[in-house]
Enzyme design. Structure first.
Site: not given
Ligand code: ARG
Length: 463
Positions: A162, A283, A289, A296
């Site tokens: 979890h 970014s 960033k 992804e």
């Protein structure tokens, strides 16, 4: 015999009117299935060799056809071949070109076969070699994981359920879980060979042929185990396509899972791993960033492969036997899934080489969340002959106490522990040590360093 002027369709004697330009535009598949040219030519050569062996065509004609086909193969490989949408697909484009090269004798090639069996033969051959390619890429990933695992046997981190701290584990143990997963993917792909290894060639449209063909011969020549058993099933069957798409989907789902996990680990909140600059992007507005875009990408791509599996299932649903044009889209779907997965596998391999564990942070995180509570319960069972449920309850009381006092389990004094369970002695304190906990998990498949070392050795030797 049909006239074969090159700008005319093979069936122009029967069908008088020129195909509607709209249909010509949407009905052709050449832009997609030209990718099958090698398989189509290999299949045609095996077919005409069989026709000659069976005395259905002469030696001279067989040689002419083989010569023409080999020439076409060279032309296509060298990008010297003009594909014509008017001739629909790869099979017709090649046949048309053969007429151009060797003349009317090209007309003997299509004796005792149909495009229906041709397309499946080509496609099965293609899927077979692509499956091998995918498995080779999976082997590379497995090798990279083994390498990373080998370096991290003693890297301690929290194991999660979890996404909450559950029990301490070795990072290598986590990595080795993915070895099992990708090995299973390889086995899943290999299992598909059973149906892929039945040769469709020679079922001739749908009912077989009156020519005395030898399907065992073509089967063997093309590397199949045996010919398919039923001609109607053969031209209708796309189960091998579904098997492939399913296996691709499961493998991309696995990639998606590891990608998501690494995204979480790479987040500022977890900060368990660092990605090298080679595999992050910046970014456009936030100068600080470093984003895990590649991970992804891997996580997202499974959406595409699942969609492809569902497209194919939907196309086949309710489709009567045998061949229908509906099925033509199978190739576009499979090629897209394959291309996507092969890219993902290559990216994952690259990523695995560009990840470094933040060992200190892994240990720190593992050292929180009362992660050795199960060890304490087990200790009570083993050393104070308690039933596991009773020990579980006692341990919960100890955890509640530690939480209230804002202490870690290992920081509790023996006196405090004794207040809850008087039988406890100093000996219990070693139970809270993370390394001790990991090394106590010696059961087969558990996380002890010894176990992992053995597993890594076993898989390294397997290669
Ligand atoms: N291009 C066709 C396909 O991929 C080949 C089979 C054509 N057969 C037919 N009867 N029209 O499905």
């Amino acid at each position: 015999m049909a006239k074969n002027k090159n700008n005319q369709a093979i069936w122009n004697t029967r069908i008088k009117k020129k195909t509607s330009s709209l249909f010509e535009k949407i009905g052709n598949s050449i832009d997609i299935d030209k990718r099958l040219y090698k398989e189509d030519i290999i299949g045609s050569i095996a077919h005409v060799e069989m026709l000659f062996k069976q005395k259905i065509i002469s030696f001279k004609i067989k040689n002419k056809i083989v010569y023409g086909l080999q020439k076409i193969e060279k032309q296509i490989s060298k990008n010297n071949f003009e594909f014509d949408r008017k001739h629909e697909d790869i099979h017709m484009n090649i046949e048309k070109k053969l007429f151009e090269i060797i003349g009317d004798d090209a007309g003997y090639m299509h004796t005792a076969r149909s495009r229906n069996d041709q397309v499946i033969t080509d496609f099965k051959l293609w899927i077979k070699s692509s499956t091998r390619e995918l498995n080779q890429n999976l082997s590379k990933i497995i090798k990279s994981i083994l390498k990373l695992a080998d370096k991290n046997i003693e890297t301690i981190m929290p194991g999660f359920t979890h996404l909450k701290n559950a029990q301490p584990i070795s990072l290598a143990h986590y990595l080795m879980a993915h070895v099992e997963i990708f090995k299973r993917d390889q086995r899943r792909f290999n299992n598909n060979f059973e149906s892929l290894n039945e040769c469709p060639l020679g079922v001739a449209a749908l009912s077989g042929t009156s020519f005395n063909i030898d399907r065992d011969y073509t089967s063997k020549k093309l590397g199949f185990d045996k010919p398919t058993n039923n001609s109607i099933d053969t031209v209708s069957d796309r189960d091998f396509v579904l098997d492939f798409l399913f296996s691709v989907s499961v493998c991309s789902m696995h990639i998606s899972r590891i990608a998501e996990e690494l995204i979480i680990w790479n987040s500022d909140g977890f900060n368990l791993i660092k990605l090298s600059d080679k595999v992050v992007t910046g970014s456009s507005i936030m100068p600080q960033k470093k984003n895990p875009d590649l991970l992804e990408y891997l996580r997202g791509k499974s959406g595409l492969t699942f969609g492809n599996l569902f497209s194919m299932l939907t196309i086949l649903k309710g489709l009567p036997l045998s061949y229908f044009k509906d099925m033509q889209d199978d190739k576009e779907i499979v090629f897209k899934s394959y291309d996507t997965l092969i890219d993902c596998l290559k990216i994952l391999e690259e990523l695995l080489k560009n990840i470094s564990p933040n060992k200190k942070r892994m240990y720190q995180l593992a050292d929180t969340g009362f992660i050795t509570a199960t060890d304490l319960a087990d200790y009570l069972v083993k050393n104070h002959s308690m039933a596991f449920r009773k020990a579980y309850q006692k341990t919960s009381e100890i955890v509640n106490y530690a939480e209230k006092k804002k202490k870690k389990l290992k920081d509790l004094k023996i006196e405090e522990l004794k207040k809850i369970e008087p039988k406890l002695t100093n000996e219990v304190l070693k139970i809270f040590d993370l390394k001790n906990s990991i090394n106590s998990k010696k059961s087969y498949g558990g996380t002890s360093f010894e176990n992992i070392k053995k597993m890594i050795m076993k898989y390294k030797k397997n290669k």
